[in-house]
Motif scaffolding. Structure first.
Motif, PDB file in Angstrom:
ATOM      1  N   ARG A   1       0.840  -1.210   0.000  1.00  0.00           N
ATOM      2  CA  ARG A   1       0.000   0.000   0.000  1.00  0.00           C
ATOM      3  C   ARG A   1       0.871   1.254   0.000  1.00  0.00           C
ATOM      4  NH1 ARG A   1      -2.545  -2.513   4.390  1.00  0.00           N
ATOM      5  NH2 ARG A   1      -4.008  -4.039   3.585  1.00  0.00           N
ATOM      6  N   GLN A   2       1.950   1.211   0.767  1.00  0.00           N
ATOM      7  CA  GLN A   2       2.861   2.357   0.794  1.00  0.00           C
ATOM      8  C   GLN A   2       3.518   2.546  -0.577  1.00  0.00           C
ATOM      9  OE1 GLN A   2       3.089   4.588   3.252  1.00  0.00           O
ATOM     10  NE2 GLN A   2       1.467   3.383   4.188  1.00  0.00           N
ATOM     11  N   PHE A   3       3.831   1.437  -1.238  1.00  0.00           N
ATOM     12  CA  PHE A   3       4.379   1.507  -2.601  1.00  0.00           C
ATOM     13  C   PHE A   3       3.349   2.132  -3.548  1.00  0.00           C
ATOM     14  CE2 PHE A   3       5.123  -0.735  -6.755  1.00  0.00           C
ATOM     15  CZ  PHE A   3       6.312  -0.098  -7.071  1.00  0.00           C
ATOM     16  N   ASP A   4       2.075   1.779  -3.381  1.00  0.00           N
ATOM     17  CA  ASP A   4       1.013   2.364  -4.207  1.00  0.00           C
ATOM     18  C   ASP A   4       0.949   3.884  -4.036  1.00  0.00           C
ATOM     19  OD1 ASP A   4       0.305  -0.175  -5.037  1.00  0.00           O
ATOM     20  OD2 ASP A   4      -1.426  -0.327  -3.696  1.00  0.00           O
ATOM     21  N   LEU A   5       1.179   4.343  -2.824  1.00  0.00           N
ATOM     22  CA  LEU A   5       1.047   5.770  -2.526  1.00  0.00           C
ATOM     23  C   LEU A   5       2.292   6.582  -2.875  1.00  0.00           C
ATOM     24  CD1 LEU A   5      -0.774   5.494   0.925  1.00  0.00           C
ATOM     25  CD2 LEU A   5      -1.777   6.073  -1.295  1.00  0.00           C
ATOM     26  N   ALA A   6       3.389   5.904  -3.178  1.00  0.00           N
ATOM     27  CA  ALA A   6       4.649   6.596  -3.474  1.00  0.00           C
ATOM     28  C   ALA A   6       4.647   7.050  -4.928  1.00  0.00           C
ATOM     29  CB  ALA A   6       5.826   5.666  -3.189  1.00  0.00           C
ATOM     30  N   TRP A   7       4.391   8.334  -5.133  1.00  0.00           N
ATOM     31  CA  TRP A   7       4.263   8.875  -6.490  1.00  0.00           C
ATOM     32  C   TRP A   7       5.580   8.916  -7.248  1.00  0.00           C
ATOM     33  CZ3 TRP A   7      -0.065   9.087  -9.004  1.00  0.00           C
ATOM     34  CH2 TRP A   7      -1.249   9.110  -8.281  1.00  0.00           C
ATOM     35  N   GLN A   8       6.707   8.821  -6.547  1.00  0.00           N
ATOM     36  CA  GLN A   8       7.984   8.892  -7.256  1.00  0.00           C
ATOM     37  C   GLN A   8       8.204   7.698  -8.180  1.00  0.00           C
ATOM     38  OE1 GLN A   8       7.789   8.619  -3.855  1.00  0.00           O
ATOM     39  NE2 GLN A   8       9.462   7.395  -3.050  1.00  0.00           N
ATOM     40  N   TYR A   9       7.383   6.643  -8.062  1.00  0.00           N
ATOM     41  CA  TYR A   9       7.502   5.475  -8.945  1.00  0.00           C
ATOM     42  C   TYR A   9       6.477   5.513 -10.076  1.00  0.00           C
ATOM     43  CZ  TYR A   9      10.161   4.072  -4.897  1.00  0.00           C
ATOM     44  OH  TYR A   9      11.060   4.051  -3.867  1.00  0.00           O
ATOM     45  N   GLY A  10       5.806   6.610 -10.244  1.00  0.00           N
ATOM     46  CA  GLY A  10       4.851   6.765 -11.337  1.00  0.00           C
ATOM     47  C   GLY A  10       3.444   6.335 -10.946  1.00  0.00           C
ATOM     48  N   PRO A  11       2.479   6.564 -11.846  1.00  0.00           N
ATOM     49  CA  PRO A  11       1.084   6.220 -11.552  1.00  0.00           C
ATOM     50  C   PRO A  11       0.892   4.704 -11.432  1.00  0.00           C
ATOM     51  CG  PRO A  11       1.310   7.013 -13.807  1.00  0.00           C
ATOM     52  CD  PRO A  11       2.634   7.179 -13.159  1.00  0.00           C
ATOM     53  N   CYS A  12      -0.116   4.309 -10.661  1.00  0.00           N
ATOM     54  CA  CYS A  12      -0.336   2.884 -10.431  1.00  0.00           C
ATOM     55  C   CYS A  12      -1.667   2.395 -10.990  1.00  0.00           C
ATOM     56  CB  CYS A  12      -0.233   2.561  -8.947  1.00  0.00           C
ATOM     57  SG  CYS A  12      -1.424   3.407  -7.918  1.00  0.00           S
ATOM     58  N   THR A  13      -2.398   3.237 -11.692  1.00  0.00           N
ATOM     59  CA  THR A  13      -3.697   2.810 -12.215  1.00  0.00           C
ATOM     60  C   THR A  13      -3.532   2.112 -13.550  1.00  0.00           C
ATOM     61  OG1 THR A  13      -4.010   4.995 -13.188  1.00  0.00           O
ATOM     62  CG2 THR A  13      -5.009   4.611 -11.043  1.00  0.00           C
ATOM     63  N   GLY A  14      -4.274   1.034 -13.719  1.00  0.00           N
ATOM     64  CA  GLY A  14      -4.287   0.321 -14.983  1.00  0.00           C
ATOM     65  C   GLY A  14      -3.201  -0.716 -15.168  1.00  0.00           C
TER      66      GLY A  14
END
Length: 111
Positions: A50-63
């Motif tokens: 979940r923390q990885f999902d929220l970390a924007w520095q790795y780019g968007p996570c949708t799709g």
């Protein structure tokens, strides 16, 4: 003029009962200890994701799956956490681990 009334004045006071003597909420039954321990490890891994999902520095996570996002971030030189990759490899067949929470809900509801 009387005293000022509070909303809590409308509700009766309810006292909670204590459990049987010798019973403590902090103590686990011996046979439940192992299951709880593995659940807590699984929950810790899901929290890491979940923390990885929220970390924007790795780019968007949708799709995309979390693994696809991790690989994309690695290819772009963003140095995603190796722990995330290890968890994703360990649970490669479990959709709770592979998809972000929102992505999983979208798949369940067919959106």
């Amino acid at each position: 003029m009387g005293r000022k009334r509070f909303i809590t004045d409308s509700y009766p006071v309810v006292k909670k009962r204590e459990g049987p003597p010798g019973h403590s909420k902090r103590e686990l039954a011996p046979e439940l200890g192992e299951d709880t321990q593995s659940l807590s490890q699984e929950e810790a891994q899901l929290e890491l994701l979940r923390q990885f999902d929220l970390a924007w520095q790795y780019g968007p996570c949708t799709g995309i799956t979390r693994m696809q996002r991790w690989h994309r971030a690695e290819q772009m030189g963003l140095k995603p956490p190796l722990e995330v990759h290890q968890v994703l490899k360990t649970h490669s067949e479990d959709p709770r681990f592979q998809f972000s929470h929102q992505e999983l809900l979208d798949r369940i509801h067919g959106q």
